[in-house]
Motif scaffolding. Structure first.
Motif, PDB file in Angstrom:
ATOM      1  N   TYR A 193      46.928  49.021  38.553  1.00  0.00           N
ATOM      2  CA  TYR A 193      46.616  47.643  38.560  1.00  0.00           C
ATOM      3  C   TYR A 193      47.687  46.898  39.560  1.00  0.00           C
ATOM      4  O   TYR A 193      47.157  45.903  40.196  1.00  0.00           O
ATOM      5  N   ARG A 250      45.961  47.813  43.102  1.00  0.00           N
ATOM      6  CA  ARG A 250      44.884  46.648  43.227  1.00  0.00           C
ATOM      7  C   ARG A 250      45.225  45.282  43.500  1.00  0.00           C
ATOM      8  O   ARG A 250      44.648  44.561  44.346  1.00  0.00           O
ATOM      9  N   CYS A 251      46.090  44.989  42.634  1.00  0.00           N
ATOM     10  CA  CYS A 251      46.584  43.294  42.948  1.00  0.00           C
ATOM     11  C   CYS A 251      47.164  43.215  44.295  1.00  0.00           C
ATOM     12  O   CYS A 251      46.919  42.037  44.931  1.00  0.00           O
ATOM     13  N   ILE A 274      44.235  43.348  47.046  1.00  0.00           N
ATOM     14  CA  ILE A 274      43.071  42.499  46.791  1.00  0.00           C
ATOM     15  C   ILE A 274      43.704  40.814  46.716  1.00  0.00           C
ATOM     16  O   ILE A 274      42.984  40.080  47.330  1.00  0.00           O
ATOM     17  N   PHE A 281      37.787  36.540  38.191  1.00  0.00           N
ATOM     18  CA  PHE A 281      36.769  37.659  38.354  1.00  0.00           C
ATOM     19  C   PHE A 281      35.421  37.648  37.870  1.00  0.00           C
ATOM     20  O   PHE A 281      34.912  38.722  37.380  1.00  0.00           O
ATOM     21  N   GLU A 333      35.821  44.210  40.915  1.00  0.00           N
ATOM     22  CA  GLU A 333      37.065  43.741  40.042  1.00  0.00           C
ATOM     23  C   GLU A 333      36.646  44.183  38.758  1.00  0.00           C
ATOM     24  O   GLU A 333      37.486  44.786  37.886  1.00  0.00           O
ATOM     25  N   TYR A 378      37.080  47.842  38.446  1.00  0.00           N
ATOM     26  CA  TYR A 378      38.349  48.250  38.285  1.00  0.00           C
ATOM     27  C   TYR A 378      39.052  48.191  36.899  1.00  0.00           C
ATOM     28  O   TYR A 378      39.854  48.954  36.484  1.00  0.00           O
TER      29      TYR A 378
END
Length: 628
Positions: A65, A68-69, A72, A109, A141, A144
């Protein structure tokens, strides 16, 4: 996973048609399917990362994560803030409130859920929602968040059958998509359960032995696979359109095409082209291109009164300029230079950022929500854009009783006994139509007088013709009226009114031919004037200094449609009333009704005041033509 330049090239192939489609470029009606290519790519990459780490026993939720953070959120935060700041200083209060709601949903999200709830006839036009494009980000999202759990569970309990688990996910989700597009099309378009198969198709390559087996496949076969993949994708771009059910079977074109291109490998002929540096570069900035392009398109349409071609060129230039700047100023520093940060710290900062943006948006759009630069008169006019929330709207349309939303997901059912009740003492006339028939019913009924019983059969979701090519609550009503009710009930006349388009002329003529077996006393109401945005908003902006905004926002194609309709109806020897000529005598269109109120509350649906003005003149013509 090893970096593949051709995957970035595939991103370019995905994003450019999306931008072209949103700019209104002709010849690529299926450009929106670029989003589906993104889904397949994301599924392949994310499942690959999770699966490889899980099989080694090295997977970390926090590390996953964190990546991903950092990938994104920073560009998304900047686009959100820029979109909100511009909206705060330029949009009307009600418009900014809606923008704020969508921004909050984006930070949570869940913007796909938000926009799903905003769909249908009763929602505002999608092309004027600056954050509409974030629905696809929300789907990814949510993927994910949920898929690491699913994949780790599969690795833990079905270690040697992960491929079968992925195939089961694809099968169930695809079945939901096929069924859902018929039963709940809006839900099916926006939601993860009916889109998961697209991501899982990419994931299937990552968790199976397909890539390994491809090493034994001859290069010529790989070339053919890549060419077939490109052909499928291009077929989707040029053949698909918003008029075809989607996603369902039609999403197979972009998804299977992407599947074949990824599986063919980097040495396949099409993949080599996708790996060329200029193509790869566009793919590397594709996320930022996607983020920036839609708010720029929406705001340019709303606030730039200039030649369409020049406006699109400006939007395209700004989109690429901002995407390139975002790549070097935001994306690269956060994604790569901060990659060694503690995952707990990154997660905490991400949560704080989301909370701050959501809180500030909530305060500005709901608590303070100042009128800003707009005068009291402008705000008074703008309130008519909320006309659907008034009692007068329900009085005018008889929503949920005699006027329904044909969407299968919509609430409300047509009341046949009430809306088609004939009178023994009055003349019985029937109004059949879509929402552009419903907006006239009350006014026509009042103008016709007490000697006329005007029945109402109206629904959004289809045209009031006797033969339908789709199936929903609207078509069911039209089939009932034309095939069952009219042959068994005597009426003194029929009025047909709709938002007519050129392609409706042939079905209308066929309908008129069939209706002559019931009665020759028929009147067709022509198309009304339409605007690029909600008329009350245009009037408010014009009141605040944007000169000639209303007249420049008129859809000039309506006059031509009206003339074609008039000629076609005359050939059938039935009555015709030009609503356009009533609203635009000598081509000067009346934006205000005779009592000073806006004649329409959105792009073209009449307020009761506007409908009354039309109905009074229409009834005079009907009497003159001996229809009444």
């Amino acid at each position: 996973m090893k970096y593949r330049a051709d995957i970035d090239g595939l991103r370019a192939l995905a994003v450019l048609p999306v931008i072209a489609y949103h700019l209104g470029v002709t010849g690529i009606p299926g450009g929106f399917t670029g989003v589906d290519i993104f889904f397949v790519i994301s599924g392949y990459l994310i499942c690959g990362i999770i699966y490889q780490s899980a099989m080694k026993g090295e997977f970390s939720y926090l590390e996953f994560y964190k990546r991903r953070c950092l990938r994104i959120l920073p560009p998304l935060f900047v686009v959100l803030i820029a979109t909100l700041l511009f909206g705060y200083h330029n949009l009307l209060p009600a418009q900014f409130t809606e923008l704020g709601n969508s921004a909050i949903a984006t930070t949570l999200f869940s913007s796909n859920i938000f926009f799903w709830q905003q769909t249908g006839y009763f929602a505002g036009p999608a092309e004027l929602k600056p954050l509409l494009h974030t629905w696809s980000l929300a789907v990814e999202e949510q993927f994910y968040i949920l898929f690491p759990i699913v994949l780790l569970f599969a690795v833990r309990w079905f270690r040697h059958r992960v491929t079968q688990v992925m195939l089961a996910i694809i099968a169930v989700s695809f079945l939901l998509s096929v069924v859902g597009v018929l039963k709940k099309p809006d839900f099916t378009f926006y939601m993860l359960p009916t889109r998961a198969w697209e991501l899982a198709i990419g994931g299937l390559i990552a968790v199976s032995t397909l890539e390994t087996r491809m090493a034994a496949v001859r290069q010529e076969i790989r070339h053919l696979m890549s060419l077939a993949g490109l052909a499928l994708i291009l077929f989707g771009f040029f053949w698909l359109s918003t008029s075809k059910p989607f996603p369902s079977w039609n999403a197979l074109w972009p998804c299977l095409g992407s599947f074949l291109l990824i599986l063919a490998g980097r040495e396949a002929i099409v993949n080599r082209i996708l790996a060329l540096k200029p193509v790869v570069y566009i793919g590397m900035i594709s996320y930022c291109l996607y983020l920036w392009h839609w708010p720029l398109i929406v705001y340019s349409k709303m606030f730039l009164n200039m030649n369409e071609g020049m406006r699109d060129l400006l939007v395209l230039t700004m989109t690429f300029g901002l995407a390139i700047a975002s790549r070097y100023i935001i994306e690269i520093p956060f994604r790569y230079k901060l990659s060694n940060l503690n995952p707990v710290a990154v997660s905490a900062f991400s949560v704080v950022g989301l909370v701050l943006i959501a809180s500030a948006t909530l305060y500005k759009s709901h608590v303070s929500n100042e009128s800003g630069k707009f005068s009291d008169q402008a705000l008074a006019v703008a309130k008519f854009s909320q006309y659907r929330n008034t009692d007068e709207y329900f009085y005018q349309f008889r929503l949920g009783k005699c006027f329904i939303d044909g969407n299968s997901e919509a609430k409300g059912h047509y009341d046949r006994d009430f809306c088609l009740k004939t009178s023994a003492t009055e003349k019985n006339y029937l109004l059949v139509g879509d929402s552009h028939g419903a907006h006239l019913w009350r006014a026509l009924s009042l103008a016709a007088g007490e000697s006329v019983n005007l029945m109402q059969a109206t629904s959004a979701g289809c045209k009031p013709v006797s033969h339908q090519s789709i199936n929903n609550k609207c078509t069911e009503l039209m089939d009932y009226v034309y095939q069952q009710w009219l042959p068994n009930h005597k009426v003194d006349g029929i009025i047909i009114s709709a938002r007519w388009l050129p392609e409706d002329i042939a079905p209308l003529k066929a309908t008129l031919e069939a209706l002559k077996k019931v009665t020759n006393n028929i009147t067709v109401m022509g198309p009304t004037i339409e605007y690029a945005e909600a008329l009350p908003d245009l009037l408010a902006y014009q009141e605040n200094g944007r000169k000639d905004l209303v007249s420049s926002s008129i859809n000039r194609n309506i006059k031509g449609i009206d003339l074609r309709m008039q000629q076609a109806v005359a050939e059938e020897k039935v009555g015709y009333i030009s609503v356009y000529n009533i609203m635009c005598p000598n081509d000067v269109c009346h934006a205000l009704a005779s009592n000073g109120q806006p004649s329409a509350f959105d792009y073209g649906h009449f307020t009761l005041s506007g409908a009354n003005d039309v109905a009074r003149q229409a009834i005079v013509t009907m009497h003159h033509n001996k229809f009444l």
